[in-house]
Design a protein around this motif. Structure first.
Motif, PDB file in Angstrom:
ATOM      1  N   ARG A   1     -36.418 -21.992 -13.654  1.00 39.65           N
ATOM      2  CA  ARG A   1     -35.364 -21.621 -12.714  1.00 39.65           C
ATOM      3  C   ARG A   1     -35.224 -20.114 -12.628  1.00 39.65           C
ATOM      4  NH1 ARG A   1     -30.775 -24.356 -15.317  1.00 39.65           N
ATOM      5  NH2 ARG A   1     -32.166 -25.779 -16.218  1.00 39.65           N
ATOM      6  N   PRO A   2     -34.945 -19.507 -11.536  1.00 47.45           N
ATOM      7  CA  PRO A   2     -34.658 -20.070 -10.218  1.00 47.45           C
ATOM      8  C   PRO A   2     -35.897 -20.159  -9.324  1.00 47.45           C
ATOM      9  CG  PRO A   2     -34.177 -17.760 -10.142  1.00 47.45           C
ATOM     10  CD  PRO A   2     -34.678 -18.067 -11.545  1.00 47.45           C
ATOM     11  N   TRP A   3     -37.050 -19.763  -9.839  1.00 47.67           N
ATOM     12  CA  TRP A   3     -38.253 -19.680  -9.010  1.00 47.67           C
ATOM     13  C   TRP A   3     -38.740 -21.041  -8.539  1.00 47.67           C
ATOM     14  CZ3 TRP A   3     -38.932 -14.929  -7.484  1.00 47.67           C
ATOM     15  CH2 TRP A   3     -38.465 -13.906  -8.298  1.00 47.67           C
ATOM     16  N   VAL A   4     -38.657 -22.029  -9.431  1.00 47.76           N
ATOM     17  CA  VAL A   4     -39.089 -23.380  -9.102  1.00 47.76           C
ATOM     18  C   VAL A   4     -37.976 -24.335  -9.502  1.00 47.76           C
ATOM     19  CG1 VAL A   4     -40.788 -25.186  -9.577  1.00 47.76           C
ATOM     20  CG2 VAL A   4     -41.520 -22.802  -9.514  1.00 47.76           C
ATOM     21  N   GLN A   5     -37.624 -25.229  -8.597  1.00 44.86           N
ATOM     22  CA  GLN A   5     -36.634 -26.255  -8.908  1.00 44.86           C
ATOM     23  C   GLN A   5     -37.301 -27.622  -8.806  1.00 44.86           C
ATOM     24  OE1 GLN A   5     -33.113 -25.665  -6.579  1.00 44.86           O
ATOM     25  NE2 GLN A   5     -32.753 -23.648  -7.436  1.00 44.86           N
ATOM     26  N   PHE A   6     -37.071 -28.436  -9.829  1.00 46.44           N
ATOM     27  CA  PHE A   6     -37.673 -29.764  -9.916  1.00 46.44           C
ATOM     28  C   PHE A   6     -36.659 -30.831  -9.518  1.00 46.44           C
ATOM     29  CE2 PHE A   6     -39.884 -27.194 -13.073  1.00 46.44           C
ATOM     30  CZ  PHE A   6     -41.207 -27.572 -12.920  1.00 46.44           C
ATOM     31  N   ASP A   7     -37.092 -31.806  -8.743  1.00 47.41           N
ATOM     32  CA  ASP A   7     -36.318 -33.025  -8.507  1.00 47.41           C
ATOM     33  C   ASP A   7     -37.073 -34.158  -9.172  1.00 47.41           C
ATOM     34  OD1 ASP A   7     -34.351 -31.811  -6.950  1.00 47.41           O
ATOM     35  OD2 ASP A   7     -35.420 -32.179  -5.075  1.00 47.41           O
ATOM     36  N   HIS A   8     -36.365 -34.970  -9.948  1.00 50.65           N
ATOM     37  CA  HIS A   8     -36.925 -36.162 -10.599  1.00 50.65           C
ATOM     38  C   HIS A   8     -37.803 -35.831 -11.805  1.00 50.65           C
ATOM     39  CE1 HIS A   8     -35.339 -38.049  -7.076  1.00 50.65           C
ATOM     40  NE2 HIS A   8     -36.185 -37.414  -6.299  1.00 50.65           N
TER      41      HIS A   8
ATOM     42  N   LEU B   1     -40.952 -30.381  -5.807  1.00 48.26           N
ATOM     43  CA  LEU B   1     -40.708 -28.984  -6.167  1.00 48.26           C
ATOM     44  C   LEU B   1     -40.177 -28.235  -4.965  1.00 48.26           C
ATOM     45  CD1 LEU B   1     -43.890 -27.835  -8.146  1.00 48.26           C
ATOM     46  CD2 LEU B   1     -41.707 -28.591  -9.037  1.00 48.26           C
ATOM     47  N   SER B   2     -39.254 -27.352  -5.238  1.00 50.74           N
ATOM     48  CA  SER B   2     -38.756 -26.443  -4.217  1.00 50.74           C
ATOM     49  C   SER B   2     -38.913 -25.031  -4.750  1.00 50.74           C
ATOM     50  CB  SER B   2     -37.287 -26.720  -3.906  1.00 50.74           C
ATOM     51  OG  SER B   2     -36.783 -25.732  -3.030  1.00 50.74           O
ATOM     52  N   LEU B   3     -39.574 -24.188  -3.983  1.00 51.81           N
ATOM     53  CA  LEU B   3     -39.700 -22.789  -4.379  1.00 51.81           C
ATOM     54  C   LEU B   3     -38.409 -22.068  -4.033  1.00 51.81           C
ATOM     55  CD1 LEU B   3     -43.356 -22.043  -3.254  1.00 51.81           C
ATOM     56  CD2 LEU B   3     -42.518 -22.913  -5.433  1.00 51.81           C
TER      57      LEU B   3
ATOM     58  N   PRO C   1     -38.105 -26.419   1.505  1.00 48.30           N
ATOM     59  CA  PRO C   1     -37.957 -27.874   1.302  1.00 48.30           C
ATOM     60  C   PRO C   1     -38.814 -28.360   0.136  1.00 48.30           C
ATOM     61  CG  PRO C   1     -38.465 -27.356   3.609  1.00 48.30           C
ATOM     62  CD  PRO C   1     -38.599 -26.077   2.833  1.00 48.30           C
ATOM     63  N   ALA C   2     -38.269 -29.300  -0.604  1.00 46.72           N
ATOM     64  CA  ALA C   2     -38.988 -29.865  -1.750  1.00 46.72           C
ATOM     65  C   ALA C   2     -40.251 -30.567  -1.266  1.00 46.72           C
ATOM     66  CB  ALA C   2     -38.091 -30.836  -2.506  1.00 46.72           C
TER      67      ALA C   2
ATOM     68  N   TRP D   1     -48.434 -16.211  -7.502  1.00 53.03           N
ATOM     69  CA  TRP D   1     -47.215 -16.953  -7.806  1.00 53.03           C
ATOM     70  C   TRP D   1     -47.228 -17.417  -9.265  1.00 53.03           C
ATOM     71  CZ3 TRP D   1     -42.666 -17.313  -5.610  1.00 53.03           C
ATOM     72  CH2 TRP D   1     -41.797 -18.309  -6.015  1.00 53.03           C
ATOM     73  N   VAL D   2     -48.371 -17.931  -9.727  1.00 48.94           N
ATOM     74  CA  VAL D   2     -48.494 -18.395 -11.117  1.00 48.94           C
ATOM     75  C   VAL D   2     -48.263 -17.233 -12.082  1.00 48.94           C
ATOM     76  CG1 VAL D   2     -50.132 -19.298 -12.834  1.00 48.94           C
ATOM     77  CG2 VAL D   2     -49.918 -20.407 -10.605  1.00 48.94           C
ATOM     78  N   ARG D   3     -48.823 -16.070 -11.802  1.00 49.54           N
ATOM     79  CA  ARG D   3     -48.587 -14.883 -12.658  1.00 49.54           C
ATOM     80  C   ARG D   3     -47.097 -14.581 -12.761  1.00 49.54           C
ATOM     81  NH1 ARG D   3     -52.698 -12.419  -9.762  1.00 49.54           N
ATOM     82  NH2 ARG D   3     -54.653 -12.547 -10.861  1.00 49.54           N
TER      83      ARG D   3
END
Length: 145
Positions: free
Chosen positions: A33-40, A56-58, A63-64, A126-128
């Motif tokens: 968080r806050p870069w990636v938000q997980f649902d489920h 995933l929502s960036l 949108p996820a 993004w991964v870095r």
């Protein structure tokens, strides 16, 4: 064309404790968080053979999108986790996480091989960013217990 990234981070904790945190999906959510938000995203430690299908929502703004993680290896004795992932434009991502004892506590080595077609370089940037962020947050979590 695939791209390989390697991240090495040292932490002043026991290697077994660091590995337990590294495979804990609750910790994954907290350090992302806050870069990636997980649902489920399920709770608890990752398990060998586990398939984790999330959305995933960036930045929580976009949108996820469906994202899938398959835990191929999870060996607490060897302190090794390997997952194969895809989704959100990523054709294939292989993540290998290894924790070793070091002079100040533990060394976490993350190797990420990413193939996102023509978007590979963007995905690698993004991964870095994400792994640098995760390192800072994990250091804070370890300090606060």
């Amino acid at each position: 064309m695939a791209r390989q990234l390697t991240f090495r981070h040292r932490y002043p904790v026991d290697a077994d404790r660091l590995f337990a945190m590294a495979i804990d999906l609750d910790v994954l959510e907290a350090v992302s968080r806050p870069w990636v938000q997980f649902d489920h995203l399920p709770s608890g430690p990752a398990q060998i053979g586990q398939r984790i299908d999330v959305a995933l929502s960036l930045l929580g703004v976009l949108p996820a999108q469906p994202y899938s993680m398959h835990v191929v290896t999870c060996d607490p004795e060897a302190r090794l986790l390997r997952s194969e992932e895809h989704g959100m434009g990523i054709v294939r991502l292989v993540h290998e996480l290894k924790v070793e004892p070091s002079d100040i506590g533990a060394l976490q080595i993350d190797r990420v091989v990413i193939d996102a077609g023509w978007r590979t370089e963007i995905a690698a940037l993004w991964v870095r960013l994400i792994y640098r962020w995760r390192h800072r947050v994990l250091r804070r979590l370890l300090k606060t217990g």
